[in-house]
Design a protein around this motif. Structure first.
Motif, PDB file in Angstrom:
ATOM      1  N   ASP A 351      45.895 -23.029  -5.199  1.00 53.52           N
ATOM      2  CA  ASP A 351      46.680 -23.126  -6.430  1.00 53.52           C
ATOM      3  C   ASP A 351      46.026 -22.333  -7.547  1.00 53.52           C
ATOM      4  O   ASP A 351      46.698 -21.699  -8.360  1.00 53.52           O
ATOM      5  CB  ASP A 351      46.815 -24.592  -6.862  1.00 53.52           C
ATOM      6  N   SER A 352      44.701 -22.358  -7.594  1.00 51.82           N
ATOM      7  CA  SER A 352      43.970 -21.656  -8.649  1.00 51.82           C
ATOM      8  C   SER A 352      44.223 -20.150  -8.576  1.00 51.82           C
ATOM      9  O   SER A 352      44.470 -19.501  -9.595  1.00 51.82           O
ATOM     10  CB  SER A 352      42.470 -21.948  -8.520  1.00 51.82           C
ATOM     11  N   ALA A 353      44.178 -19.597  -7.357  1.00 50.93           N
ATOM     12  CA  ALA A 353      44.408 -18.157  -7.203  1.00 50.93           C
ATOM     13  C   ALA A 353      45.827 -17.777  -7.617  1.00 50.93           C
ATOM     14  O   ALA A 353      46.059 -16.742  -8.255  1.00 50.93           O
ATOM     15  CB  ALA A 353      44.153 -17.757  -5.746  1.00 50.93           C
ATOM     16  N   ILE A 354      46.779 -18.626  -7.275  1.00 51.39           N
ATOM     17  CA  ILE A 354      48.175 -18.371  -7.654  1.00 51.39           C
ATOM     18  C   ILE A 354      48.338 -18.446  -9.165  1.00 51.39           C
ATOM     19  O   ILE A 354      49.026 -17.610  -9.774  1.00 51.39           O
ATOM     20  CB  ILE A 354      49.118 -19.378  -6.961  1.00 51.39           C
ATOM     21  N   ARG A 355      47.722 -19.452  -9.784  1.00 47.14           N
ATOM     22  CA  ARG A 355      47.799 -19.565 -11.252  1.00 47.14           C
ATOM     23  C   ARG A 355      47.256 -18.316 -11.924  1.00 47.14           C
ATOM     24  O   ARG A 355      47.810 -17.818 -12.891  1.00 47.14           O
ATOM     25  CB  ARG A 355      46.990 -20.781 -11.732  1.00 47.14           C
ATOM     26  N   ARG A 356      46.128 -17.802 -11.422  1.00 45.62           N
ATOM     27  CA  ARG A 356      45.511 -16.625 -12.034  1.00 45.62           C
ATOM     28  C   ARG A 356      46.407 -15.388 -11.882  1.00 45.62           C
ATOM     29  O   ARG A 356      46.501 -14.569 -12.790  1.00 45.62           O
ATOM     30  CB  ARG A 356      44.130 -16.370 -11.415  1.00 45.62           C
ATOM     31  N   LEU A 357      47.040 -15.259 -10.724  1.00 43.82           N
ATOM     32  CA  LEU A 357      47.950 -14.142 -10.532  1.00 43.82           C
ATOM     33  C   LEU A 357      49.147 -14.245 -11.487  1.00 43.82           C
ATOM     34  O   LEU A 357      49.543 -13.260 -12.121  1.00 43.82           O
ATOM     35  CB  LEU A 357      48.439 -14.099  -9.081  1.00 43.82           C
ATOM     36  N   LEU A 358      49.705 -15.420 -11.614  1.00 43.44           N
ATOM     37  CA  LEU A 358      50.820 -15.626 -12.549  1.00 43.44           C
ATOM     38  C   LEU A 358      50.399 -15.343 -13.985  1.00 43.44           C
ATOM     39  O   LEU A 358      51.138 -14.738 -14.758  1.00 43.44           O
ATOM     40  CB  LEU A 358      51.337 -17.070 -12.446  1.00 43.44           C
ATOM     41  N   PHE A 359      49.199 -15.787 -14.322  1.00 41.17           N
ATOM     42  CA  PHE A 359      48.679 -15.583 -15.673  1.00 41.17           C
ATOM     43  C   PHE A 359      48.546 -14.087 -15.980  1.00 41.17           C
ATOM     44  O   PHE A 359      48.942 -13.618 -17.044  1.00 41.17           O
ATOM     45  CB  PHE A 359      47.318 -16.280 -15.793  1.00 41.17           C
ATOM     46  N   GLU A 360      48.022 -13.320 -15.032  1.00 44.33           N
ATOM     47  CA  GLU A 360      47.776 -11.895 -15.272  1.00 44.33           C
ATOM     48  C   GLU A 360      49.043 -11.046 -15.156  1.00 44.33           C
ATOM     49  O   GLU A 360      49.218 -10.081 -15.896  1.00 44.33           O
ATOM     50  CB  GLU A 360      46.695 -11.381 -14.312  1.00 44.33           C
ATOM     51  N   ALA A 361      49.934 -11.414 -14.231  1.00 39.93           N
ATOM     52  CA  ALA A 361      51.144 -10.608 -14.033  1.00 39.93           C
ATOM     53  C   ALA A 361      52.252 -10.968 -15.009  1.00 39.93           C
ATOM     54  O   ALA A 361      53.051 -10.109 -15.396  1.00 39.93           O
ATOM     55  CB  ALA A 361      51.643 -10.766 -12.599  1.00 39.93           C
ATOM     56  N   GLY A 362      52.323 -12.223 -15.429  1.00 36.03           N
ATOM     57  CA  GLY A 362      53.373 -12.635 -16.366  1.00 36.03           C
ATOM     58  C   GLY A 362      54.758 -12.353 -15.801  1.00 36.03           C
ATOM     59  O   GLY A 362      55.027 -12.559 -14.616  1.00 36.03           O
ATOM     60  N   ASP A 363      55.642 -11.820 -16.641  1.00 34.75           N
ATOM     61  CA  ASP A 363      57.022 -11.572 -16.219  1.00 34.75           C
ATOM     62  C   ASP A 363      57.139 -10.431 -15.219  1.00 34.75           C
ATOM     63  O   ASP A 363      58.230 -10.188 -14.682  1.00 34.75           O
ATOM     64  CB  ASP A 363      57.901 -11.263 -17.440  1.00 34.75           C
ATOM     65  N   ASP A 364      56.044  -9.716 -14.979  1.00 34.49           N
ATOM     66  CA  ASP A 364      56.081  -8.607 -14.028  1.00 34.49           C
ATOM     67  C   ASP A 364      55.736  -9.040 -12.604  1.00 34.49           C
ATOM     68  O   ASP A 364      55.613  -8.195 -11.713  1.00 34.49           O
ATOM     69  CB  ASP A 364      55.121  -7.502 -14.484  1.00 34.49           C
ATOM     70  N   ILE A 365      55.608 -10.351 -12.390  1.00 31.60           N
ATOM     71  CA  ILE A 365      55.205 -10.844 -11.068  1.00 31.60           C
ATOM     72  C   ILE A 365      56.220 -10.470  -9.997  1.00 31.60           C
ATOM     73  O   ILE A 365      55.861 -10.104  -8.878  1.00 31.60           O
ATOM     74  CB  ILE A 365      54.969 -12.379 -11.090  1.00 31.60           C
TER      75      ILE A 365
END
Length: 476
Positions: A351-365
């Motif tokens: 979950d932590s890795a997914i949260r970090r990816l969402l945090f960094e990519a934002g709406d561009d995920i």
């Protein structure tokens, strides 16, 4: 050929040129696309007039609507206006001669055939009469209809003359071949190779306009292969040209990263019309030559190519005269993050890795995931299916975490102003330490993404670094 002149606008044009007793013809792209039965949604019409194109433009505009604004370009003898969804450009028939050091021609009045002769390709030199006596008659002095039938790009004159006069036509030949899925006649392609250096006199803005049109084609790889074969790519885009080739050591070889990159571009083009996402696909491995290393035990590696590549993006955009704004930053961000979902798909996803990816990519995920799926170019169907299934699991996890923790475009529940007020301190490094601790705790799942938990951690972290609350915090 009346089928090409069914639009009501041609009745108006015919009426005006007949009343004025001048000869006029529809020429170029409208005729070509009509004969190919291609969509005319852009409604761009080019009219060549034997006489003053500017004068006829004004009279046609007045006939349609006296309020229409006509844009006049006296230096070029052209005029254009927009009406009823059409963009109509008028030019007086002319012949041109060029100085070798410039793309700007010396222009003289000419005949229709003079005007057709100066056109770039036979398929763009086709003209249809809009005069009453010969309305709908096709004039094809250079065999353009045969070239359309045979899907061939060639020049009406000797290609060396055509390309030396206006070197941008070399890019246009490749762009049309890509857009229409045509072949470039061998003599014409040979001439592009021999005249490639002439492209250096063309402005970067004009070159990148053609490059963007190639990128937006259905199969852009065709254009890039032609750019490489013609010798143009190494001149206009050396960073991409540097990706070519395969090196083998100790029996171990890496893939050709040029062919891989344009394959990824083709893949992504099936799923997006976003020009900048297509640019990100083209550039995602751009730093592989700079990061390539060989180790006898492990073979070839390109560690950090995503980070180095993202740092190369601004210089590439600057040199190509691409926009240096949020579009460049978007491409930079996608290039930087393009390996993250791939790594997650190959490991146990936390979950932590997914949260970090969402945090960094934002709406561009979502765009990032489209690129990652396009990046699977393996010919092994089982391997490909496994990667796609893993990406499906990553997508599911992204949705699940986003619904639960809302970290896409993360905004901290406690801002710097609240930290300053809570401890009665001035702005400084302590504020950053506390904000960072809150963000990391949320991303690691230690605390939920809400104000109450964040304020509690703020007080705890403040005390830990020697700060004293100014007053008891109302939430505690």
């Amino acid at each position: 050929m009346n089928i090409c002149l069914n639009d009501k606008i041609f009745e108006v044009l015919c009426g005006v040129v007949t009343a004025e007793n001048v000869q006029a013809y529809v020429i170029g792209g409208w005729v070509r696309d009509c004969l190919l039965k291609r969509d005319h949604s852009d409604k761009d019409i080019d009219i060549v007039v034997i006489g003053s194109g500017i004068d006829i433009a004004r009279k046609v505009a007045r006939k349609i609507n006296p309020k229409i604004k006509v844009s006049v370009f006296k230096n070029f003898g052209t005029a254009m206006f927009k009406a009823d969804g059409y963009e109509i450009e008028f030019v007086g028939a002319r012949k041109e001669s060029y100085d070798r050091g410039s793309r700007k021609p010396v222009v003289e009045n000419g005949t229709l055939e003079d005007d057709q002769r100066r056109r770039d390709f036979t398929i763009n030199a086709l003209a249809i009469s809009i005069n009453k006596e010969t309305f709908g008659k096709l004039l094809d002095p250079f065999g353009g209809t045969e070239d359309l039938k045979n899907k061939i790009i060639k020049t009406p004159l000797d290609p060396d003359t055509t390309f030396s006069d206006d070197p941008l036509r070399m890019m246009r030949a490749i762009r049309f071949a890509t857009q229409l899925n045509f072949s470039i006649e061998e003599k014409t392609l040979k001439s592009i190779r021999e005249n490639a250096e002439r492209i250096r006199i063309v402005s970067q803005e004009r070159i990148v306009t053609e490059l963007n049109k190639i990128i937006m084609c259905m199969h852009p790889s065709k254009g890039f292969i032609l750019l490489e074969k013609s010798g143009l790519l190494s001149i206009i885009f050396p960073e991409l040209d540097n990706l070519k080739g395969v090196e083998t050591k100790g029996g171990k070889a890496h893939k050709d990263n040029f062919l891989h990159s344009i394959k990824v571009l083709d893949n992504i083009s099936k799923n997006t019309d976003n020009l900048w996402l297509r640019w990100a696909a083209l550039l995602h491995d751009i730093a592989k030559p700079a990061t390539k290393k060989y180790q006898p035990d492990t073979g070839w590696s390109f560690h950090g190519h995503e980070f180095v590549g993202s740092k190369m993006v601004p210089d590439i955009f600057r040199k190509l005269r691409l926009p240096m704004n949020e579009k460049m930053k978007y491409v930079q961000k996608i290039v930087d993050l393009h390996l993250r979902p791939i790594v997650l798909s190959q490991e146990l996803v936390t979950d932590s890795a997914i949260r970090r990816l969402l945090f960094e990519a934002g709406d561009d995920i979502d765009d990032l995931m489209i690129l990652c799926e396009a990046d699977i170019t393996s010919k092994n169907e089982a391997k490909k299916a496994l990667h796609l299934e893993n990406f499906r699991l990553v997508r599911n996890k992204l949705r699940e975490i986003e619904e639960k923790d809302a970290v896409r475009n993360f905004q901290p529940p406690v801002d710097g102003g609240e930290i300053i007020a809570a401890f009665g301190i001035k702005p400084g490094k302590e504020v950053g330490i506390i904000k960072n601790a809150i963000r990391e705790a949320i991303l690691d799942g230690i605390i939920p993404n809400d104000q109450e938990a964040a304020r509690k951690l703020m007080i705890e972290k403040g005390k830990e670094i020697g700060l004293i609350p100014a007053k008891p915090h109302p939430s505690l």
